[in-house]
Design a protein around this motif. Structure first.
Motif, PDB file in Angstrom:
ATOM      1  N   GLY A  66      44.574  41.786  40.663  1.00 27.01           N
ATOM      2  CA  GLY A  66      45.833  41.261  41.197  1.00 27.01           C
ATOM      3  C   GLY A  66      45.880  39.748  41.124  1.00 27.01           C
ATOM      4  O   GLY A  66      45.184  39.123  40.312  1.00 27.01           O
ATOM      5  N   VAL A  68      45.046  37.062  43.358  1.00 33.87           N
ATOM      6  CA  VAL A  68      43.818  36.337  43.700  1.00 33.87           C
ATOM      7  C   VAL A  68      42.640  36.858  42.868  1.00 33.87           C
ATOM      8  O   VAL A  68      41.837  36.086  42.340  1.00 33.87           O
ATOM      9  N   SER A 113      41.920  49.807  39.956  1.00 30.90           N
ATOM     10  CA  SER A 113      42.280  51.200  39.656  1.00 30.90           C
ATOM     11  C   SER A 113      42.296  51.417  38.140  1.00 30.90           C
ATOM     12  O   SER A 113      42.222  50.463  37.359  1.00 30.90           O
ATOM     13  N   ASN A 154      44.155  49.329  35.504  1.00 32.20           N
ATOM     14  CA  ASN A 154      43.800  47.915  35.368  1.00 32.20           C
ATOM     15  C   ASN A 154      42.415  47.682  34.780  1.00 32.20           C
ATOM     16  O   ASN A 154      41.975  46.533  34.681  1.00 32.20           O
ATOM     17  N   TYR A 211      38.004  52.233  41.174  1.00 36.12           N
ATOM     18  CA  TYR A 211      37.801  52.726  42.539  1.00 36.12           C
ATOM     19  C   TYR A 211      38.372  54.127  42.775  1.00 36.12           C
ATOM     20  O   TYR A 211      38.052  54.760  43.775  1.00 36.12           O
ATOM     21  N   PHE A 220      39.027  33.483  55.873  1.00 37.36           N
ATOM     22  CA  PHE A 220      39.594  32.127  55.891  1.00 37.36           C
ATOM     23  C   PHE A 220      41.037  32.153  55.419  1.00 37.36           C
ATOM     24  O   PHE A 220      41.474  33.099  54.765  1.00 37.36           O
ATOM     25  N   CYS A 230      43.421  29.881  53.097  1.00 36.12           N
ATOM     26  CA  CYS A 230      43.293  28.824  52.090  1.00 36.12           C
ATOM     27  C   CYS A 230      44.094  27.576  52.496  1.00 36.12           C
ATOM     28  O   CYS A 230      45.218  27.676  52.994  1.00 36.12           O
ATOM     29  N   HIS A 236      49.977  46.648  44.450  1.00 41.47           N
ATOM     30  CA  HIS A 236      49.314  47.002  43.189  1.00 41.47           C
ATOM     31  C   HIS A 236      49.875  46.206  42.024  1.00 41.47           C
ATOM     32  O   HIS A 236      50.022  46.731  40.921  1.00 41.47           O
ATOM     33  N   THR A 237      50.218  44.932  42.268  1.00 41.01           N
ATOM     34  CA  THR A 237      50.708  44.141  41.148  1.00 41.01           C
ATOM     35  C   THR A 237      49.555  43.875  40.192  1.00 41.01           C
ATOM     36  O   THR A 237      48.390  43.872  40.575  1.00 41.01           O
TER      37      THR A 237
HETATM   38  N1  LIG Z   1      43.249  34.151  53.021  1.00 39.63           N
HETATM   39  C1  LIG Z   1      44.111  33.494  52.264  1.00 39.63           C
HETATM   40  O1  LIG Z   1      44.285  32.283  52.349  1.00 39.63           O
HETATM   41  C2  LIG Z   1      44.908  34.293  51.263  1.00 39.63           C
HETATM   42  C3  LIG Z   1      45.575  33.656  50.211  1.00 39.63           C
HETATM   43  C4  LIG Z   1      46.227  34.440  49.275  1.00 39.63           C
HETATM   44  C5  LIG Z   1      46.231  35.826  49.437  1.00 39.63           C
HETATM   45  N2  LIG Z   1      45.633  36.383  50.483  1.00 39.63           N
HETATM   46  C6  LIG Z   1      45.596  37.832  50.686  1.00 39.63           C
HETATM   47  O2  LIG Z   1      44.782  38.406  49.691  1.00 39.63           O
HETATM   48  C7  LIG Z   1      45.238  39.714  49.414  1.00 39.63           C
HETATM   49  C8  LIG Z   1      45.444  39.859  47.936  1.00 39.63           C
HETATM   50  O3  LIG Z   1      46.479  39.011  47.520  1.00 39.63           O
HETATM   51  P1  LIG Z   1      46.987  39.134  46.034  1.00 39.63           P
HETATM   52  O4  LIG Z   1      48.054  38.119  45.890  1.00 39.63           O
HETATM   53  O5  LIG Z   1      45.845  39.097  45.097  1.00 39.63           O
HETATM   54  O6  LIG Z   1      47.589  40.615  46.070  1.00 39.63           O
HETATM   55  P2  LIG Z   1      47.909  41.571  44.860  1.00 39.63           P
HETATM   56  O7  LIG Z   1      48.322  40.754  43.676  1.00 39.63           O
HETATM   57  O8  LIG Z   1      48.839  42.606  45.379  1.00 39.63           O
HETATM   58  O9  LIG Z   1      46.515  42.238  44.491  1.00 39.63           O
HETATM   59  C9  LIG Z   1      45.966  43.260  45.261  1.00 39.63           C
HETATM   60  C10 LIG Z   1      44.799  43.841  44.513  1.00 39.63           C
HETATM   61  O10 LIG Z   1      44.158  44.790  45.322  1.00 39.63           O
HETATM   62  C11 LIG Z   1      43.795  45.907  44.504  1.00 39.63           C
HETATM   63  N3  LIG Z   1      43.636  47.097  45.308  1.00 39.63           N
HETATM   64  C12 LIG Z   1      44.583  47.815  45.948  1.00 39.63           C
HETATM   65  N4  LIG Z   1      44.016  48.868  46.561  1.00 39.63           N
HETATM   66  C13 LIG Z   1      42.683  48.780  46.314  1.00 39.63           C
HETATM   67  C14 LIG Z   1      41.558  49.573  46.675  1.00 39.63           C
HETATM   68  N5  LIG Z   1      41.690  50.670  47.419  1.00 39.63           N
HETATM   69  N6  LIG Z   1      40.337  49.180  46.248  1.00 39.63           N
HETATM   70  C15 LIG Z   1      40.176  48.070  45.496  1.00 39.63           C
HETATM   71  N7  LIG Z   1      41.216  47.290  45.099  1.00 39.63           N
HETATM   72  C16 LIG Z   1      42.441  47.651  45.514  1.00 39.63           C
HETATM   73  C17 LIG Z   1      44.889  45.993  43.480  1.00 39.63           C
HETATM   74  O11 LIG Z   1      44.405  46.642  42.316  1.00 39.63           O
HETATM   75  P3  LIG Z   1      45.071  48.008  41.754  1.00 39.63           P
HETATM   76  O12 LIG Z   1      46.509  47.716  41.461  1.00 39.63           O
HETATM   77  O13 LIG Z   1      44.264  48.299  40.550  1.00 39.63           O
HETATM   78  O14 LIG Z   1      44.940  49.019  42.875  1.00 39.63           O
HETATM   79  C18 LIG Z   1      45.184  44.527  43.223  1.00 39.63           C
HETATM   80  O15 LIG Z   1      44.318  44.042  42.225  1.00 39.63           O
HETATM   81  C19 LIG Z   1      46.513  39.912  50.243  1.00 39.63           C
HETATM   82  O16 LIG Z   1      46.203  40.642  51.395  1.00 39.63           O
HETATM   83  C20 LIG Z   1      46.936  38.502  50.587  1.00 39.63           C
HETATM   84  O17 LIG Z   1      47.667  38.440  51.785  1.00 39.63           O
HETATM   85  C21 LIG Z   1      44.962  35.653  51.404  1.00 39.63           C
END
Ligand SMILES: NC(=O)c1ccc[n+]([C@@H]2O[C@H](COP(=O)([O-])OP(=O)(O)OC[C@H]3O[C@@H](n4cnc5c(N)ncnc54)[C@H](OP(=O)(O)O)[C@@H]3O)[C@@H](O)[C@H]2O)c1
Length: 339
Positions: free
Chosen positions: A170, A172, A193, A196, A211, A284, A286, A329-330
């Motif tokens: 996805g 991050v 998944s 991907n 997974y 954390f 970011c 699932h983007t």
């Molecule tokens: N802490 C911070 O500062 C910060 C900053 C940015 C983002 N975030 C958080 O980080 C998370 C991810 O953000 P993102 O923008 O990367 O989201 P995203 O683009 O929607 O990516 C989510 C990822 O999770 C995977 N996924 C979903 N179900 C899964 C499972 N059961 N097992 C393993 N992988 C799975 C998806 O893959 P598949 O499609 O293949 O399932 C996809 O690669 C979010 O919760 C967001 O709020 C936090």
């Protein structure tokens, strides 16, 4: 010292995506004419060409979890109507205290309210990577900065270490896989998944775990650092696969229920991690900044990292982009073209 350039139209309005009540993207996002920002002495006014969608944009609409609304700002309705975080565009005017950006520079960065024709950025604005289009550059800031901070600072990644990225395809995660390699990890495993798997190999992963077929905590492999974007496993399960001294750096969690969203699950994980057994859980938020944007620019211009753009939406379809992000699932990043 840079001089303030005040364009004739500074006091005019601009088109922006706004929300004035809590709810799901399609119910609350409106395109409206709002006041164009005026840059303060330490700000850069940017004519935004492209933005991109992050999960925080989706959560900030507050349709997901009622108890998260006061944290975001406002219980009955949002205090801040602006949405969006990432931008790439052209600096139109700079405040008198800004010395590293000139009017006319192509820039990228992070600032709330980026789903708009203009944004006034302060702490996180820098020259954009020269080899990227505006749409590609807009995909970088929040996701790329989060991955960089997770690996280098929170994860304390050392050369040669074994890294696993749970959710490696996805926004991050696609940066985390590439950055782990660029920062010298010895072996990088991406978890995603079935659809991907090819994408994760293309990002440079040494091992890819689907997974839907295999659980990364049941394979007998061990890791120095897990960057967990998906937040799918308990602390006890992660303990099985972290070496002594290993770190689990958590960036995200599943959306959770309508009342607390991801907060309940996060609290349980944090409490159970107090029994650390020599391993550490780090969560954390970011903090985007100029220095880390410059580090990403260098890695991108050296060809070590490239943003994975899944789809580009026009601003008029911003609600669709946010709904797609909510599905969790983007593939790579969803970009929004502003102009
Ligand atoms: N802490 C911070 O500062 C910060 C900053 C940015 C983002 N975030 C958080 O980080 C998370 C991810 O953000 P993102 O923008 O990367 O989201 P995203 O683009 O929607 O990516 C989510 C990822 O999770 C995977 N996924 C979903 N179900 C899964 C499972 N059961 N097992 C393993 N992988 C799975 C998806 O893959 P598949 O499609 O293949 O399932 C996809 O690669 C979010 O919760 C967001 O709020 C936090």
């Amino acid at each position: 010292m840079a001089t303030m350039t005040i364009p004739m139209e500074t006091a005019q309005t601009m088109k922006a995506a706004v929300r004035r009540r809590w709810g799901r993207p399609r119910d609350v996002i409106e395109l409206d004419e709002v006041t164009k920002p005026t840059p303060a002495d330490d700000e850069v006014l940017v004519r935004v060409h492209a933005s991109s969608v992050n999960r925080s944009d989706y959560y900030s609409l507050g349709g997901v979890a009622v108890l998260m609304r006061p944290m975001i700002g406002g219980f009955l309705r949002p205090k801040d109507e602006h949405v969006g975080g990432d931008f790439a565009g052209v600096a139109e005017a700079v405040g008198k205290d800004v010395s590293d950006v000139q009017p006319g520079d192509e820039v990228y960065g992070a600032r709330s309210g980026a789903f708009a024709e203009y944004v006034s950025a302060r702490t996180a604005v820098a020259r954009k990577p020269a080899n990227l289009s505006f749409e590609e550059a807009a995909a970088v800031p929040v996701a790329g900065l989060t991955a960089l901070e997770a690996l280098r600072d929170r994860g304390q990644l050392q050369p040669g270490q074994r890294v696993l990225v749970n959710g490696g395809s996805g926004g991050v995660g696609s940066f985390a896989v590439q950055l782990a390699k660029a920062l010298g990890a010895g072996h990088v495993t991406a978890v995603c998944s079935t659809r991907n798997v090819e994408r994760a190999w293309a990002l440079g992963a040494d091992t890819v775990i689907d997974y839907t077929r295999e659980d990364y905590t049941s394979r007998g492999e061990r890791y120095d650092l897990i960057v967990d974007v998906a937040g799918t496993h308990s602390w006890r399960q992660n303990l099985r696969v972290l070496v002594p001294g290993g770190r689990l750096v958590l960036t995200g969690m599943p959306s959770g229920n309508r009342l607390t969203g991801p907060m309940g699950r996060l609290a349980r994980l944090w409490l159970s991690s107090r029994i650390g057994r020599g391993r550490t859980l780090v969560f954390f938020v970011c903090k985007p900044n100029r220095a880390n944007l410059a580090t990403l620019r260098e890695l991108i211009e050296e060809g070590k990292v490239h943003p994975a753009v899944d789809r580009v939406y026009p601003l008029a379809e911003i609600a669709d982009a946010l709904e797609a992000m909510g599905d969790g699932h983007t593939q790579g990043k969803l970009v929004v073209r502003i102009d």
